[in-house]
Structures are given as structure tokens and as C-alpha cells.
Write an enzyme that holds these catalytic residues in place. Structure first.
Site, PDB file in Angstrom:
ATOM      1  N   HIS A  56      12.939  32.862  42.277  1.00  0.00           N
ATOM      2  CA  HIS A  56      12.250  31.569  42.405  1.00  0.00           C
ATOM      3  C   HIS A  56      13.168  30.612  43.134  1.00  0.00           C
ATOM      4  O   HIS A  56      14.378  30.846  43.249  1.00  0.00           O
ATOM      5  CB  HIS A  56      11.902  31.033  41.004  1.00  0.00           C
ATOM      6  CG  HIS A  56      13.056  31.048  40.047  1.00  0.00           C
ATOM      7  ND1 HIS A  56      14.009  30.066  40.015  1.00  0.00           N
ATOM      8  CD2 HIS A  56      13.457  31.975  39.123  1.00  0.00           C
ATOM      9  CE1 HIS A  56      14.919  30.362  39.098  1.00  0.00           C
ATOM     10  NE2 HIS A  56      14.616  31.518  38.541  1.00  0.00           N
ATOM     11  N   ARG A 111      19.113  42.804  33.226  1.00  0.00           N
ATOM     12  CA  ARG A 111      18.747  41.936  34.360  1.00  0.00           C
ATOM     13  C   ARG A 111      20.048  41.485  35.009  1.00  0.00           C
ATOM     14  O   ARG A 111      21.046  41.247  34.315  1.00  0.00           O
ATOM     15  CB  ARG A 111      17.931  40.720  33.897  1.00  0.00           C
ATOM     16  CG  ARG A 111      17.593  39.766  35.049  1.00  0.00           C
ATOM     17  CD  ARG A 111      16.484  38.743  34.736  1.00  0.00           C
ATOM     18  NE  ARG A 111      16.789  37.792  33.683  1.00  0.00           N
ATOM     19  CZ  ARG A 111      16.333  37.829  32.463  1.00  0.00           C
ATOM     20  NH1 ARG A 111      15.534  38.820  32.077  1.00  0.00           N
ATOM     21  NH2 ARG A 111      16.650  36.912  31.571  1.00  0.00           N
ATOM     22  N   TYR A 137      13.360  46.675  31.585  1.00  0.00           N
ATOM     23  CA  TYR A 137      13.315  46.395  30.147  1.00  0.00           C
ATOM     24  C   TYR A 137      12.594  47.569  29.483  1.00  0.00           C
ATOM     25  O   TYR A 137      11.387  47.712  29.610  1.00  0.00           O
ATOM     26  CB  TYR A 137      12.582  45.070  29.897  1.00  0.00           C
ATOM     27  CG  TYR A 137      13.081  43.969  30.825  1.00  0.00           C
ATOM     28  CD1 TYR A 137      14.245  43.251  30.514  1.00  0.00           C
ATOM     29  CD2 TYR A 137      12.441  43.697  32.032  1.00  0.00           C
ATOM     30  CE1 TYR A 137      14.730  42.282  31.380  1.00  0.00           C
ATOM     31  CE2 TYR A 137      12.926  42.721  32.900  1.00  0.00           C
ATOM     32  CZ  TYR A 137      14.061  42.021  32.576  1.00  0.00           C
ATOM     33  OH  TYR A 137      14.544  41.066  33.441  1.00  0.00           O
ATOM     34  N   ASP A 144      21.779  29.440  37.912  1.00  0.00           N
ATOM     35  CA  ASP A 144      20.914  30.317  37.112  1.00  0.00           C
ATOM     36  C   ASP A 144      21.427  31.743  37.281  1.00  0.00           C
ATOM     37  O   ASP A 144      21.178  32.384  38.305  1.00  0.00           O
ATOM     38  CB  ASP A 144      19.467  30.168  37.613  1.00  0.00           C
ATOM     39  CG  ASP A 144      18.478  30.973  36.783  1.00  0.00           C
ATOM     40  OD1 ASP A 144      18.876  31.535  35.750  1.00  0.00           O
ATOM     41  OD2 ASP A 144      17.298  31.036  37.189  1.00  0.00           O
ATOM     42  N   ASP A 165      21.458  35.116  30.039  1.00  0.00           N
ATOM     43  CA  ASP A 165      20.860  34.347  31.149  1.00  0.00           C
ATOM     44  C   ASP A 165      21.194  32.890  30.863  1.00  0.00           C
ATOM     45  O   ASP A 165      20.621  32.281  29.947  1.00  0.00           O
ATOM     46  CB  ASP A 165      19.345  34.578  31.193  1.00  0.00           C
ATOM     47  CG  ASP A 165      18.672  33.901  32.393  1.00  0.00           C
ATOM     48  OD1 ASP A 165      19.281  32.996  33.004  1.00  0.00           O
ATOM     49  OD2 ASP A 165      17.521  34.269  32.698  1.00  0.00           O
ATOM     50  N   HIS A 218       8.175  40.733  35.781  1.00  0.00           N
ATOM     51  CA  HIS A 218       8.319  39.398  36.362  1.00  0.00           C
ATOM     52  C   HIS A 218       8.662  39.508  37.850  1.00  0.00           C
ATOM     53  O   HIS A 218       8.964  40.579  38.353  1.00  0.00           O
ATOM     54  CB  HIS A 218       9.358  38.561  35.602  1.00  0.00           C
ATOM     55  CG  HIS A 218      10.750  39.140  35.578  1.00  0.00           C
ATOM     56  ND1 HIS A 218      11.609  39.084  36.649  1.00  0.00           N
ATOM     57  CD2 HIS A 218      11.428  39.788  34.600  1.00  0.00           C
ATOM     58  CE1 HIS A 218      12.753  39.646  36.324  1.00  0.00           C
ATOM     59  NE2 HIS A 218      12.664  40.102  35.086  1.00  0.00           N
ATOM     60  N   HIS A 259      13.539  26.163  37.926  1.00  0.00           N
ATOM     61  CA  HIS A 259      12.401  26.659  38.718  1.00  0.00           C
ATOM     62  C   HIS A 259      12.035  25.489  39.630  1.00  0.00           C
ATOM     63  O   HIS A 259      11.284  24.603  39.251  1.00  0.00           O
ATOM     64  CB  HIS A 259      11.241  27.071  37.813  1.00  0.00           C
ATOM     65  CG  HIS A 259      11.591  28.237  36.932  1.00  0.00           C
ATOM     66  ND1 HIS A 259      10.891  28.595  35.816  1.00  0.00           N
ATOM     67  CD2 HIS A 259      12.608  29.140  37.016  1.00  0.00           C
ATOM     68  CE1 HIS A 259      11.438  29.664  35.259  1.00  0.00           C
ATOM     69  NE2 HIS A 259      12.487  30.013  35.965  1.00  0.00           N
ATOM     70  N   ASP A 292      15.367   7.847  14.812  1.00  0.00           N
ATOM     71  CA  ASP A 292      15.961   6.997  15.852  1.00  0.00           C
ATOM     72  C   ASP A 292      16.999   7.740  16.697  1.00  0.00           C
ATOM     73  O   ASP A 292      17.825   7.127  17.373  1.00  0.00           O
ATOM     74  CB  ASP A 292      16.565   5.728  15.230  1.00  0.00           C
ATOM     75  CG  ASP A 292      17.631   6.062  14.217  1.00  0.00           C
ATOM     76  OD1 ASP A 292      17.780   7.253  13.885  1.00  0.00           O
ATOM     77  OD2 ASP A 292      18.318   5.137  13.747  1.00  0.00           O
ATOM     78  N   HIS A 343      12.004  35.889  27.064  1.00  0.00           N
ATOM     79  CA  HIS A 343      12.438  34.519  26.753  1.00  0.00           C
ATOM     80  C   HIS A 343      13.082  34.432  25.367  1.00  0.00           C
ATOM     81  O   HIS A 343      12.851  33.480  24.618  1.00  0.00           O
ATOM     82  CB  HIS A 343      11.261  33.535  26.873  1.00  0.00           C
ATOM     83  CG  HIS A 343      10.792  33.376  28.286  1.00  0.00           C
ATOM     84  ND1 HIS A 343       9.554  32.910  28.620  1.00  0.00           N
ATOM     85  CD2 HIS A 343      11.410  33.638  29.469  1.00  0.00           C
ATOM     86  CE1 HIS A 343       9.412  32.896  29.948  1.00  0.00           C
ATOM     87  NE2 HIS A 343      10.531  33.340  30.476  1.00  0.00           N
ATOM     88  N   GLU A 392      21.166  38.601  37.768  1.00  0.00           N
ATOM     89  CA  GLU A 392      20.616  37.450  38.489  1.00  0.00           C
ATOM     90  C   GLU A 392      21.728  36.684  39.196  1.00  0.00           C
ATOM     91  O   GLU A 392      22.690  36.241  38.570  1.00  0.00           O
ATOM     92  CB  GLU A 392      19.906  36.504  37.512  1.00  0.00           C
ATOM     93  CG  GLU A 392      19.383  35.245  38.189  1.00  0.00           C
ATOM     94  CD  GLU A 392      18.522  34.374  37.273  1.00  0.00           C
ATOM     95  OE1 GLU A 392      18.737  34.408  36.039  1.00  0.00           O
ATOM     96  OE2 GLU A 392      17.648  33.671  37.790  1.00  0.00           O
ATOM     97  N   GLU A 451      16.777  38.258  40.910  1.00  0.00           N
ATOM     98  CA  GLU A 451      16.956  38.643  39.522  1.00  0.00           C
ATOM     99  C   GLU A 451      16.087  39.811  39.079  1.00  0.00           C
ATOM    100  O   GLU A 451      15.260  39.678  38.176  1.00  0.00           O
ATOM    101  CB  GLU A 451      16.709  37.441  38.617  1.00  0.00           C
ATOM    102  CG  GLU A 451      15.419  36.670  38.882  1.00  0.00           C
ATOM    103  CD  GLU A 451      15.254  35.500  37.904  1.00  0.00           C
ATOM    104  OE1 GLU A 451      15.316  35.748  36.703  1.00  0.00           O
ATOM    105  OE2 GLU A 451      15.080  34.351  38.360  1.00  0.00           O
TER     106      GLU A 451
HETATM  107  N1  GLY Z   1      16.662  31.233  33.551  1.00  0.00           N
HETATM  108  C1  GLY Z   1      15.313  31.187  33.977  1.00  0.00           C
HETATM  109  C2  GLY Z   1      15.050  32.192  34.996  1.00  0.00           C
HETATM  110  O1  GLY Z   1      15.863  33.073  35.217  1.00  0.00           O
HETATM  111  O2  GLY Z   1      14.066  32.130  35.690  1.00  0.00           O
HETATM  112 MN    MN Z   2      15.973  32.628  37.326  1.00  0.00          MN
HETATM  113 MN    MN Z   3      17.902  32.969  34.690  1.00  0.00          MN
END
Ligand code: GLY
Ligand code: MN
Ligand code: MN
Length: 432
Positions: A349, A400, A383, A266, A255, A345, A356, A35, A238, A402, A379
Site C-alpha cells: 500500500h 510476513r 499463513y 511500516d 509488524d 492480502h 495506509h 478527563d 491483525h 515487509e 509485504e
Molecule cells: N501495519 C499495517 C500494514 O502492514 O499494512
Molecule cells: Mn503495511
Molecule cells: Mn505492517
């Protein structure tokens, strides 16, 4: 008439519906276990059009010559309000949120056939929620059952997301302001994590620093599951375990971004656990930072969404050549996508209510053209997993960087402010 941003968006949408009717439900509450429920998060489209925070609510927008916005929501209920908290009830909600009409949610099934009858088009996010698809089908069938009384069901079912995504892609002044405030809080969270970082800490301790700063400044929490990745964990894109210990001479990649009034920030920062970059870490970091600068310089109205990715790729790929990870010419390496083992990647975005965010990236073969008011992330990263042929001093370095930008008439504005250069980070982490 109200001039709230939400009412304005409803008016805009109404003007695009023709004589159609749009049905926009908010998200259901979701059970976590037995619950206990997950913290409630409204549907982003519903929020965009209403600013109404309660579950069990539906907006119905009726187009045509006398456009109307109707809210269905929970009734007042003293008993439930003692247990679960305040409910506006239809009358107060209509007033506070600027609707033309408001009704108890329990009356939706009975009123919906009447609202959609004899309209040409029914707009809905088809396929998003099977329960809602079934409710829409039931309402259509209820109208069809009255055909001998002269009622006609809409002949056209259209996906409302086409209209709303295009609207959400270009942010209005209220959204830009909210996103700026979200970015300030998220930036402060990252700076706090840098200041708190000590060798031997667990990754989750840095996550806690971010969570603390987000909540103490009034954000709703994290906009997405945060990544706190020490050392080679940064090479798992991830990574969300966040439970390893932070080694003194490694980097940590975070991140994380908060959600404020529905809007996401982000941000990714990568910094040395001990407060000083090693030579190799710094070398990789400066390549990624230069790639980000090149990408930011390529963002302006009238260029395609892909232009900034291409700009970042050139710098990253040249950097991989300089590091000795790639050989041959830059153009050949780009043509062969030789960077992919170390950069797999895209460079960003759309950003907004969803991390996203809504909005097309491509129409037919054409990438979306940037316009003032769009919000996007920048970003780039590298790696470097341990592998044959990779010099040992680069093993496990994952970086990274971003930031979030608005497209402006003259280019773009970076509106995230966490320490970013080597000098800024080392200064923030200095303890003496
Ligand atoms: N935190 C998700 C991305 O950077 O796309
Ligand atoms: Mn992002
Ligand atoms: Mn991110």
C-alpha cells in the site's frame, strides 16, 4: 517569502484552487476516559500543509489573483500555558509558519463567511467530520443571509482530498528525508527485538523493546498498533493482543513501525524465537523472501500498482506447490486464486503520513501507474493455519516480510534496513 516545504505545498495547492477557498482543520483532541485525553495527533492533511502542531487550528487558503494563506489558532493564555504547555498565539505562529495572516480561532465563525463570499468553489474534506460539515453549512448559510447585500455563497462544494491526495502520493525531498529517518529508527527497533528475544518471554516484552528504541531515538511512538505474534498467532492478520508467551521452537512475527514528525515506517520481520530457523520454517521463509525480491524487482516508473502484487503471487503460488499445499499447474492455480487460503492480502500500500497513506489505487478501470517519488510497502506473506490436508510440520507457520520502498527513476530503493535474510537474522540473534 519562506521556502519551507509546508509553504511550498500551500503555494502548490493555491495554484490549483482556481478562485476557490480551501478550509483545512486539524484534528480535535479526543477524550480517552473522563478527563484523560488520547495523545494528541494532528490531522495529516493539515500537517502536510502547515507543520503546525497545536490542536484547535484551521488553515484557510484563499485562491485567485492574490492568493493568501491564513491560520486560525489558539491565543496566548498564560493560565492555560502553565497547565498544558506552550501556545504560539496568532502573531508568533504567522511568523514561524510563514502564513500571510493569522487570527484567533475564536474569530473563525465570524470571519469565515467573509472569506468564502463571492467565491465560486469551496474546497473541504466533506463527510470526514460531521461537526465540520455543520460548520461549513453554517458559514454558507451566513453568506446566503446576506444575499440582499450582494453576497453570493460558493455554488460549488468540492472535496479537497482529490487535490491533496494526488500531491501526497508523490513525496517531496523533505518527506523522503523524514521517511528515511523514520525507517532507520524502525529498523533499529526490529533489530533490537531480535537481539532481546528469548524463549519464554511474553510477546509484550518484545513490543517494549521496539517502543524503547523508537522513543530513545526521538520518534513519537508507534505509527499503528504493533503486532507481536508468536507461533500460530502470526496467522491472525491483525493480532494485537501481544500477551502470549513465546515458545522456543516457534517463529515470532512483528509488524511495527514508528512515527517520526508525522511520517510512518511500516516493517514486518519474522524470526525464530530460539535464534535458528528449523528446516520447515526456513523453507517457508525463503519462499516469502523470494516473493518479496520478485515484487521489488517489478517496481519501477511506468508500471501499474498491481504489477508487484502479481510478481509476488507467482512466487508464492509456486512455493505453495513446492510445499505440497497445492497441486496442478502454476497458471491454473493463479487463475483460480488457489493461494487465497494462505495469502489473503495485497502485497502493499502507499505509505506516508498515514500508514495506509492517501492516494488513489485505481482511476476508472486502470490501476495507478507508479512514478518516481511514490512510497509503498512490499509485504508478501504465507499463513499456514492447521487444517486437514496440511502437513503437520507446517502447522502454525506464519511469515510476513515487509519493507518500505521509494520508486526511483531507475526502479526502486528499499530504504528499510532491519536484518532480513536468514543469515542476517541468525547472525543478529547469535549470542556467544
Ligand atoms: N501495519 C499495517 C500494514 O502492514 O499494512
Ligand atoms: Mn503495511
Ligand atoms: Mn505492517
Amino acid at each position: 517569502m519562506t521556502h519551507s516545504p509546508y509553504a511550498k505545498r500551500r503555494q502548490q495547492l493555491l495554484s490549483r484552487l482556481g478562485d476557490g477557498v480551501a478550509i483545512v482543520p486539524t484534528a480535535p483532541e479526543r477524550v480517552r476516559n473522563r478527563d484523560s485525553h488520547h495523545p494528541y495527533r494532528f490531522d495529516s492533511y493539515f500537517w502536510y500543509l502547515t507543520g503546525f502542531p497545536e490542536p484547535e487550528a484551521v488553515a484557510v487558503l484563499v485562491g485567485g489573483s492574490t492568493p493568501r494563506s491564513i491560520l486560525f489558532c489558539r491565543e496566548k493564555n498564560e493560565e492555560r500555558e502553565i497547565w498544558d504547555g506552550f501556545r504560539h498565539g496568532p502573531a508568533a505562529a504567522r511568523e514561524a509558519f510563514g502564513f500571510d495572516e493569522a487570527w484567533p480561532i475564536g474569530e473563525l465563525v465570524q470571519r469565515l463567511p467573509e472569506l468564502i463570499a463571492n467565491r465560486q468553489t469551496l474546497w473541504h474534506s466533506l463527510g470526514h467530520d460531521a461537526d465540520w460539515d455543520a460548520r461549513i453549512a453554517a458559514a454558507l448559510n451566513a453568506v446566503r443571509a446576506q444575499s440582499r447585500a450582494g453576497k453570493r455563497a460558493p455554488g460549488e462544494l468540492r472535496d479537497l482530498r482529490g487535490l491533496l491526495d494526488a500531491m501526497r502520493l508523490v513525496k517531496d525531498a523533505h518527506e523522503l528525508d523524514t521517511m528515511r529517518r523514520a525507517a532507520d529508527i524502525a529498523s533499529a527497533g526490529h533489530a533490537r527485538a531480535m537481539r532481546a528475544c528469548r524463549p519464554g518471554m511474553a510477546e509484550y516484552e518484545l513490543e517494549a523493546e521496539l517502543s524503547h528504541e523508537f522513543r530513545r531515538r526521538g520518534a513519537d511512538g508507534h505509527a499503528y498498533t504493533p503486532i507481536v505474534a508468536g507461533g500460530a498467532n502470526a496467522c491472525i492478520l491483525h493480532y494485537v493482543e501481544n500477551r502470549r508467551l513465546l515458545a522456543e521452537h516457534s517463529l515470532v512475527l512483528i509488524d511495527a513501525g514508528c512515527e517520526l514528525d508525522g511520517y510512518a515506517a511500516d516493517i514486518t520481520r519474522t524470526f525464530p524465537v530460539g535464534g535458528r530457523f528449523s528446516g520447515a520454517q526456513r523453507e517457508v521463509y525463503e519462499i516469502v523472501l523470494a516473493a518479496q525480491a520478485a515484487a521489488i524487482a517489478a517496481i519501477r516508473p511506468g508500471v501499474s500498482f498491481m504489477a508487484y502484487h502479481d510478481a509476488a503471487l507467482r512466487v508464492l503460488t509456486q512455493g505453495l506447490i513446492d510445499l505440497g499445499l497445492l497441486t496442478g499447474s502454476l497458471d491454473d492455480a493463479l487463475a483460480q486464486e488457489a493461494y487465497k487460503p494462505w495469502y489473503m492480502h495485497r502485497t502493499g500500500h502507499w505509505l506516508g503520513l498515514d500508514v495506509h497513506d492517501a492516494g488513489d489505487y485505481k482511476t476508472g478501470d486502470e490501476w495507478t501507474m507508479l512514478l518516481p517519488g511514490m512510497a509503498l510497502t512490499v509485504e508478501p506473506g504465507l499463513y499456514i493455519r492447521p487444517a486437514e490436508g496440511v502437513p503437520a510440520h507446517l502447522h502454525g507457520i506464519g511469515v510476513r516480510i515487509e519493507d518500505d520502498v521509494f520508486v526511483t527513476p531507475g526502479g526502486c530503493e528499499v530504504y528499510t534496513t532491519a536484518p532480513r535474510t536468514v543469515a542476517e537474522i541468525e547472525e543478529t540473534m547469535r549470542r556467544d
